[in-house]
Design a protein around this motif. Structure first.
Motif, short mmCIF file in Angstrom:
data_model
loop_
_atom_site.label_atom_id
_atom_site.label_comp_id
_atom_site.label_asym_id
_atom_site.label_seq_id
_atom_site.Cartn_x
_atom_site.Cartn_y
_atom_site.Cartn_z
N GLU A 161 27.86 20.98 19.73
CA GLU A 161 28.80 21.91 20.35
C GLU A 161 30.10 21.15 20.66
OE1 GLU A 161 28.11 25.16 20.91
OE2 GLU A 161 26.03 25.00 20.17
N PHE A 162 31.22 21.71 20.23
CA PHE A 162 32.52 21.06 20.41
C PHE A 162 33.30 21.72 21.54
CE2 PHE A 162 31.31 20.29 16.03
CZ PHE A 162 31.59 18.93 15.88
N ILE A 163 33.72 20.93 22.51
CA ILE A 163 34.57 21.41 23.59
C ILE A 163 35.96 20.85 23.34
CG2 ILE A 163 34.73 21.79 26.06
CD1 ILE A 163 31.96 22.42 24.84
N LEU A 164 36.91 21.71 23.04
CA LEU A 164 38.26 21.29 22.69
C LEU A 164 39.23 21.78 23.77
CD1 LEU A 164 38.11 22.20 18.89
CD2 LEU A 164 37.44 20.07 20.00
N THR A 165 39.95 20.86 24.38
CA THR A 165 40.79 21.21 25.51
C THR A 165 42.24 21.41 25.07
OG1 THR A 165 41.23 18.89 26.04
CG2 THR A 165 39.30 19.91 27.07
N HIS A 166 42.96 22.15 25.90
CA HIS A 166 44.39 22.38 25.64
C HIS A 166 45.11 22.63 26.96
CE1 HIS A 166 44.02 26.71 26.42
NE2 HIS A 166 42.90 26.68 25.71
N PRO A 167 46.42 22.45 27.00
CA PRO A 167 47.17 22.68 28.24
C PRO A 167 47.02 24.11 28.76
CG PRO A 167 48.52 21.47 26.66
CD PRO A 167 47.28 21.91 25.94
N ASN A 168 47.18 24.27 30.07
CA ASN A 168 47.08 25.60 30.69
C ASN A 168 48.02 26.61 30.04
OD1 ASN A 168 45.30 24.42 32.45
ND2 ASN A 168 46.54 24.75 34.29
N GLY A 169 49.17 26.15 29.59
CA GLY A 169 50.18 27.06 29.07
C GLY A 169 49.99 27.48 27.63
N LEU A 201 38.89 25.18 26.20
CA LEU A 201 38.95 25.02 27.65
C LEU A 201 40.32 24.50 28.05
CD1 LEU A 201 37.33 24.94 30.38
CD2 LEU A 201 36.82 22.55 29.83
N THR A 202 40.87 25.04 29.14
CA THR A 202 42.14 24.53 29.63
C THR A 202 41.94 23.14 30.25
OG1 THR A 202 41.88 25.53 31.82
CG2 THR A 202 43.01 26.84 30.13
N GLU A 203 42.97 22.32 30.13
CA GLU A 203 42.90 20.98 30.70
C GLU A 203 42.78 21.04 32.23
OE1 GLU A 203 46.34 19.09 29.07
OE2 GLU A 203 45.50 19.04 27.04
N GLY A 204 43.36 22.08 32.82
CA GLY A 204 43.24 22.23 34.27
C GLY A 204 41.81 22.45 34.71
N GLU A 205 41.08 23.31 34.01
CA GLU A 205 39.69 23.58 34.39
C GLU A 205 38.79 22.39 34.06
OE1 GLU A 205 36.22 26.93 33.60
OE2 GLU A 205 38.33 27.55 33.76
N ALA A 206 39.12 21.68 32.98
CA ALA A 206 38.36 20.47 32.67
C ALA A 206 38.54 19.44 33.79
CB ALA A 206 38.83 19.88 31.34
N SER A 207 39.77 19.29 34.28
CA SER A 207 40.03 18.34 35.37
C SER A 207 39.30 18.75 36.64
CB SER A 207 41.53 18.23 35.63
OG SER A 207 42.19 17.65 34.53
N LEU A 208 39.20 20.06 36.87
CA LEU A 208 38.45 20.54 38.03
C LEU A 208 37.00 20.05 37.96
CD1 LEU A 208 37.91 22.44 40.53
CD2 LEU A 208 37.20 24.11 38.82
N VAL A 427 41.20 7.97 35.92
CA VAL A 427 41.93 9.24 35.95
C VAL A 427 42.30 9.69 34.54
CG1 VAL A 427 42.87 8.98 38.27
CG2 VAL A 427 44.09 7.96 36.35
N ASN A 428 42.38 8.76 33.60
CA ASN A 428 42.79 9.13 32.25
C ASN A 428 41.65 9.72 31.42
OD1 ASN A 428 41.33 6.79 31.91
ND2 ASN A 428 42.73 5.88 30.41
N LYS A 429 40.43 9.72 31.94
CA LYS A 429 39.31 10.33 31.21
C LYS A 429 38.83 11.60 31.88
CE LYS A 429 35.19 8.64 31.63
NZ LYS A 429 33.96 7.83 31.61
N ALA A 430 39.64 12.11 32.80
CA ALA A 430 39.23 13.29 33.56
C ALA A 430 38.99 14.49 32.66
CB ALA A 430 40.30 13.62 34.62
N VAL A 431 39.88 14.72 31.70
CA VAL A 431 39.78 15.93 30.87
C VAL A 431 38.57 15.86 29.96
CG1 VAL A 431 40.90 17.25 29.04
CG2 VAL A 431 42.24 16.47 31.00
N ALA A 432 38.36 14.74 29.28
CA ALA A 432 37.23 14.65 28.34
C ALA A 432 35.89 14.75 29.07
CB ALA A 432 37.31 13.33 27.56
N ASP A 433 35.73 14.00 30.17
CA ASP A 433 34.48 14.09 30.94
C ASP A 433 34.31 15.48 31.54
OD1 ASP A 433 33.89 11.47 30.39
OD2 ASP A 433 33.78 10.81 32.47
N GLY A 434 35.41 16.03 32.06
CA GLY A 434 35.34 17.36 32.68
C GLY A 434 35.00 18.44 31.68
N ALA A 435 35.42 18.26 30.43
CA ALA A 435 35.11 19.25 29.40
C ALA A 435 33.61 19.32 29.13
CB ALA A 435 35.87 18.93 28.12
N VAL A 436 32.96 18.16 29.09
CA VAL A 436 31.50 18.16 28.91
C VAL A 436 30.83 18.78 30.13
CG1 VAL A 436 29.46 16.74 28.54
CG2 VAL A 436 31.61 16.11 27.45
N SER A 437 31.32 18.44 31.32
CA SER A 437 30.77 19.03 32.54
C SER A 437 30.91 20.54 32.54
CB SER A 437 31.47 18.44 33.77
OG SER A 437 31.06 19.09 34.95
#
Length: 603
Positions: A161-169, A201-208, A427-437
């Motif tokens: 399963e691939f989780i691909l992130t992108h900016p909120n905008g 997934l938005t990068e904002g929600e991944a960071s959350l 802090v620089n791995k927040a989006v990738a780790d958060g995307a799996v979460s």
């Protein structure tokens, strides 16, 4: 720390998340086995940077030859022999290429396509993204095989399963490009079945999700003051549920994404309480302004007439500023340096000594200031739009490592009495780790609509409505004899509305046709209104704020057998009428729309 439950699936699966950033990119993954508690890991070994222990990211840089073929990616592009070969064979170096994909609706008066390095001739941005994704997948495959044995990888088959992130905008068009790039990269086969394994997934929600598992549920966070809703819900124990209302600021290389949530502490769940924000003021724009400053195009001409003012040297200075000076800047009262040459390089009138250019701390602070101000403005806009008072702000992303940025934002939050912090590591791995979460935990129960969504329509004329009366000159008579007004807008989902994952929003519309052939197909444009009106009604007012997102086509030919003719009031012929619903689902991270109608019903 967040307590994750054992995986309840029936077979082994790999969750693979790509954080494709403007300046750096990373990969996180999780191998889930039935009955075992999932563990999120990062790919920390990449070609040409194996010597860097525990590196979680690679530069988002690529070299293409004249034929448009990839020759080097990431840290490979920084190897001396690659740089030499690239110069000899005139390869194209791509940096900041992700910004070519950006939504043009993100305001950026300070920046345009002309400021970006051009793409290789005949190579659209979506193909560049596909090439980069293919490289990331190859890196992930090699790392996982080495870390977990080849036999484990071979046992997965197509259960990735691939989780691909992108900016909120980024919106529908950008999301479609990501999906197309996943097919071009060979991550999935073309078609609906393959696309079902791609999750955006938005990068904002991944960071959350990253902050949840690393900060928000920690003992330190639990000790913070709790903000309760005006009307607290009741939990299972009969006590008022406590809430913490937070804004996550994901400050990356290109964009800064802000997301506001209300957190229920037990059990942990989140509701988005304001439309997400996205600004083009990430760390690359500090470097961009530094380059312009060195060229003498900004507030204080610097090297325009210096013997070191040639473009190649200025570019080298800007690169060194990006990698050293920018990261180390903490005090506007102290001079800053760009060490670009040797001890013999000197030009005292331009503050160049021993191969170092001396800058005033105040000038460097000015390079950061637009980003700091824009982030604060976005924060204030989101705080104002939030349905609950914000008590905490968390700063994540690669730009979060900047102490100057952290200090500027911290002062503002402190003046408001808002708790402000950033993760103390990674802090620089927040989006990738958060995307799996996100895939594993699904902590967000509802999201807020960023815009008002609807379709173009006509409004039935009401002579008692002053606005209608003022438009009487545009009115037209339809087949049924009614008077209608054109250029209307029919809202289906309004900005800021909280939507759960399974919730549908629908509105009924109807059409009249002179013959049955016109009833065999329905074509509807889905439009976003980006303004501030709570109930927009007319598309010729603030016309520039209406944007077509997509077009839905529906085959309604089966309806025709049940349609009954109506006599026109004029007596000249008949007409047919039928109704349909436009349905929108917004609860997941992608907006979906469809047309619904009833068959075997006489109209």
């Amino acid at each position: 720390m967040y307590s994750r439950k054992p995986y309840d699936g029936t077979s082994r699966k790999l969750i693979l998340a790509f954080d494709v950033g403007t300046t750096f990119s990373g990969i996180s993954y999780c191998i889930v086995d039935p009955g075992e508690i999932p563990v999120i890991r990062g790919v920390s070994k990449f070609p040409a940077q194996e010597h860097v222990g525990g590196s979680n990211k690679i530069p988002s840089i690529m070299y293409y030859d004249k034929e448009g073929n990839v020759q080097a990616v990431g840290a490979e592009t920084q190897q001396p022999y690659i740089i030499e070969k690239a110069g000899k064979e005139e390869w194209v170096l791509l940096e900041w290429w992700k910004l070519h994909l950006r939504s043009k609706h993100i305001e950026a008066s300070h920046f345009s396509d002309a400021d970006l390095p051009p793409l290789p001739e005949g190579k659209p941005a979506v193909e560049v993204l596909g090439d980069f994704m293919r490289y990331l997948f190859d890196c992930a495959k090699a790392y996982i095989k080495e870390s977990h044995a080849t036999i484990m990888w071979d046992s997965l088959g197509d259960r990735i399963e691939f989780i691909l992130t992108h900016p909120n905008g980024w919106e529908g068009p950008q999301q479609q490009q990501i999906r197309k790039a996943a097919e071009l990269a060979g991550l999935i086969p073309a078609g609906e079945e393959g696309q079902s394994r791609v999750h955006l997934l938005t990068e904002g929600e991944a960071s959350l999700h990253f902050c949840v598992t690393n900060i928000l549920t920690s003992e330190t966070f639990s000790a913070m003051p709790i903000a309760c809703t005006d009307e607290p819900e009741e939990d299972d124990g009969g006590n008022a549920s406590e809430y913490q209302n937070v804004i996550i600021i994901d400050a990356g290389g290109g964009t800064v994404d802000l997301s506001a949530y209300s957190m229920k502490l037990s059990p942990t769940s989140f509701r988005e309480i304001a439309p997400a924000e996205c600004r083009l003021q990430g760390s690359v724009f500090v470097t961009y302004r530094a380059h312009a400053f060195l060229r003498g195009q900004t507030f204080d001409p610097l090297l325009a007439n210096s013997k070191y003012g040639d473009e190649e040297t200025l570019k080298r200075m800007a690169d060194i500023f990006d990698k050293t000076t920018k990261l180390q800047f903490r005090n506007a009262g102290e001079p800053q340096y760009i060490k670009f040459g040797t001890i013999r390089d000197k030009e005292l009138p331009y503050n160049i000594r021993s191969g170092q250019l001396k800058l005033s701390g105040q000038d460097v602070a000015k390079l950061f200031q637009p980003s700091v101000e824009e982030i604060i403005a976005a924060f204030e806009e989101q705080r104002k739009a939030a349905s609950m008072p914000i008590s905490c702000v968390f700063l994540a992303g690669g730009f979060a490592a900047s102490d100057w940025l952290h200090s500027g934002l911290s002062k503002h939050m402190s003046s408001l009495g808002i708790t402000f912090c950033r993760p103390d590591q990674h802090v620089n791995k927040a989006v990738a780790d958060g995307a799996v979460s996100y895939y594993l935990d699904r902590l967000v129960s509802s999201r807020a609509a960023r815009f008002t969504y609807g379709i173009p329509c006509c409004h039935l004329y009401n002579p008692y409505d002053a606005e209608h009366a003022s438009r009487i000159s545009t009115a037209f008579t339809v087949l049924s004899g009614d008077l209608w007004l054109p250029k209307g807008f029919g809202s289906i989902l309004t900005r800021g509305t909280e939507v759960s994952e399974q919730q549908e929003f629908r509105s009924e519309f109807y059409r009249e046709q002179a013959d049955l052939s016109g009833c065999k197909n329905v074509r509807v444009d889905i439009v976003a209104y980006r303004g501030t009106l709570k109930d927009p009604l007319w598309m010729d007012e603030e016309a520039e704020l209406y944007t077509k997102l997509c077009t839905i086509n529906a085959d309604t030919s089966k309806l025709t057998s049940n349609l009954q003719p109506f006599q026109r009031p004029s007596g000249l012929g008949v007409y047919y009428t039928f109704s349909f619903d436009v349905v929108m689902l917004f609860g997941l991270t992608e907006l979906k729309a469809q047309i619904s109608w009833q068959e075997n019903v006489r109209f």
